[in-house]
Design an enzyme around this catalytic site. Sequence first.
Site, PDB file in Angstrom:
ATOM      1  N   ASP A 194      40.049   6.100 -30.901  1.00 40.67           N
ATOM      2  CA  ASP A 194      40.601   5.925 -29.557  1.00 40.67           C
ATOM      3  C   ASP A 194      41.938   6.663 -29.467  1.00 40.67           C
ATOM      4  O   ASP A 194      42.678   6.746 -30.453  1.00 40.67           O
ATOM      5  CB  ASP A 194      40.807   4.436 -29.298  1.00 40.67           C
ATOM      6  CG  ASP A 194      41.130   4.104 -27.852  1.00 40.67           C
ATOM      7  OD1 ASP A 194      40.247   3.580 -27.157  1.00 40.67           O
ATOM      8  OD2 ASP A 194      42.282   4.345 -27.425  1.00 40.67           O
ATOM      9  N   ASP A 233      38.674   8.142 -24.977  1.00 41.35           N
ATOM     10  CA  ASP A 233      39.790   8.564 -24.149  1.00 41.35           C
ATOM     11  C   ASP A 233      40.608   9.703 -24.767  1.00 41.35           C
ATOM     12  O   ASP A 233      41.632  10.098 -24.207  1.00 41.35           O
ATOM     13  CB  ASP A 233      40.700   7.392 -23.785  1.00 41.35           C
ATOM     14  CG  ASP A 233      40.885   6.393 -24.906  1.00 41.35           C
ATOM     15  OD1 ASP A 233      40.506   6.708 -26.054  1.00 41.35           O
ATOM     16  OD2 ASP A 233      41.409   5.295 -24.643  1.00 41.35           O
ATOM     17  N   HIS A 251      43.586  -3.509 -29.166  1.00 41.25           N
ATOM     18  CA  HIS A 251      45.013  -3.770 -28.949  1.00 41.25           C
ATOM     19  C   HIS A 251      45.371  -5.249 -29.075  1.00 41.25           C
ATOM     20  O   HIS A 251      46.556  -5.590 -29.204  1.00 41.25           O
ATOM     21  CB  HIS A 251      45.448  -3.290 -27.570  1.00 41.25           C
ATOM     22  CG  HIS A 251      45.428  -1.808 -27.387  1.00 41.25           C
ATOM     23  ND1 HIS A 251      46.028  -0.938 -28.275  1.00 41.25           N
ATOM     24  CD2 HIS A 251      44.868  -1.034 -26.420  1.00 41.25           C
ATOM     25  CE1 HIS A 251      45.848   0.305 -27.857  1.00 41.25           C
ATOM     26  NE2 HIS A 251      45.143   0.266 -26.742  1.00 41.25           N
ATOM     27  N   HIS A 262      44.613   5.812 -28.132  1.00 43.63           N
ATOM     28  CA  HIS A 262      45.739   4.886 -28.267  1.00 43.63           C
ATOM     29  C   HIS A 262      45.716   4.232 -29.639  1.00 43.63           C
ATOM     30  O   HIS A 262      44.654   4.025 -30.223  1.00 43.63           O
ATOM     31  CB  HIS A 262      45.677   3.814 -27.177  1.00 43.63           C
ATOM     32  CG  HIS A 262      45.591   4.381 -25.782  1.00 43.63           C
ATOM     33  ND1 HIS A 262      44.395   4.486 -25.101  1.00 43.63           N
ATOM     34  CD2 HIS A 262      46.545   4.901 -24.984  1.00 43.63           C
ATOM     35  CE1 HIS A 262      44.617   5.033 -23.915  1.00 43.63           C
ATOM     36  NE2 HIS A 262      45.912   5.296 -23.814  1.00 43.63           N
TER      37      HIS A 262
END
Length: 366
Positions: free
Chosen positions: A176, A264, A139, A178
């Site tokens: 991931d 995740d 990120h 996200h």
Amino acid sequence: MTTGWNFHELYLWHETGNAAQFFQPSLTIEPGEHAENAATKRRFRNLMEVSGLTEKLSKIASVAVSEDDLALFHDRDYVSRIKALSDGRGGDASYLTPFGHGSYEIACLAAGGTAAVMDAVLSGDVGNGYALVRPPGHHAERAQGMGFCLFGNVPVAILKNRAKHGFERVATVDWDVHHGNGTQSAFYGDSSVLTISIHQDGLYPHDSGFHKERGEGRGEGYNINVPLPAGCGHGAYMSVFERIVLPALYRYQPDLIVVPSGFDASAADPLGRMMLHSGSYREMTRMLMQVADDLCGGRLMMSHEGGYSAAYVPYCGLAVMEQLSGIRTDIDDPFLPVFEGYAGQPLQPHQADAIDRAEELLGGIE
């Protein structure tokens, strides 16, 4: 050839505080434990040790990246700010990205661990490899940290190793839950890096990860986002790989495949709403290994990102490591029959529709 493995105890010493998930305590928020704490990584490492697999891997030492290495991607003013805060009591790299004293040095070590595994793969010292690093990195953007990430571990590693090895094309496949906004931003105008992100639609960051984000300039067409509706399981992810990821890689012909590896999207994760299990991660790894064997001499490496179920991340991680190394251990995933039996694991019609829309993006790759 053997599989490389990077871990350093200091990764676990990165301090994120006593937040309630990710909100700082207040008179209305009771202190708790930050979601990005050391437990999932420690337990992953521990299960690797108990399984006996660690001793069969090639240990790759962590060597901290320099400020000049970080500046290959990050603004120097940002790097200096994080260092200054870390030299004191710590601070926040941006919204929801707290860190403590010494976290700058640990983050440099984490980026260095990723770079070291990548270097070992490119040098032919190992066939493939995994960097179990912390803090995560996918990120982090050029001038700000985000989503628990201080520095872009994968972008820094790619840019550092490109200067050393001179490879022409690298592909990243981020699984991931996200969106990998930081990796996307690092190479948005660069056709020498194909960035693919498979993530839950609109989860985090809320304002990125859409189909329309395809790259710009020379990089147009070389950024592929696959936003999936919440509730996707094994069938949906297998369809994404078969219809989008593998065709994209075969079109692109990379010299190296890199996976920002978050766990995740598992059925147990508190910060995602997907339904993957250890068998899903094992199979995605198998497919990427096959592509890597076909296209780039097996050169595949992974750098750890998210995953917030302390109970389940270790089993997903072990499945990936067993597949990478070709060594099956005696450890069984006790959750696997439960998660495999969840209703909705097969591909659903509305999920297929979302994949149809993302499949149209393949035409931009040359």
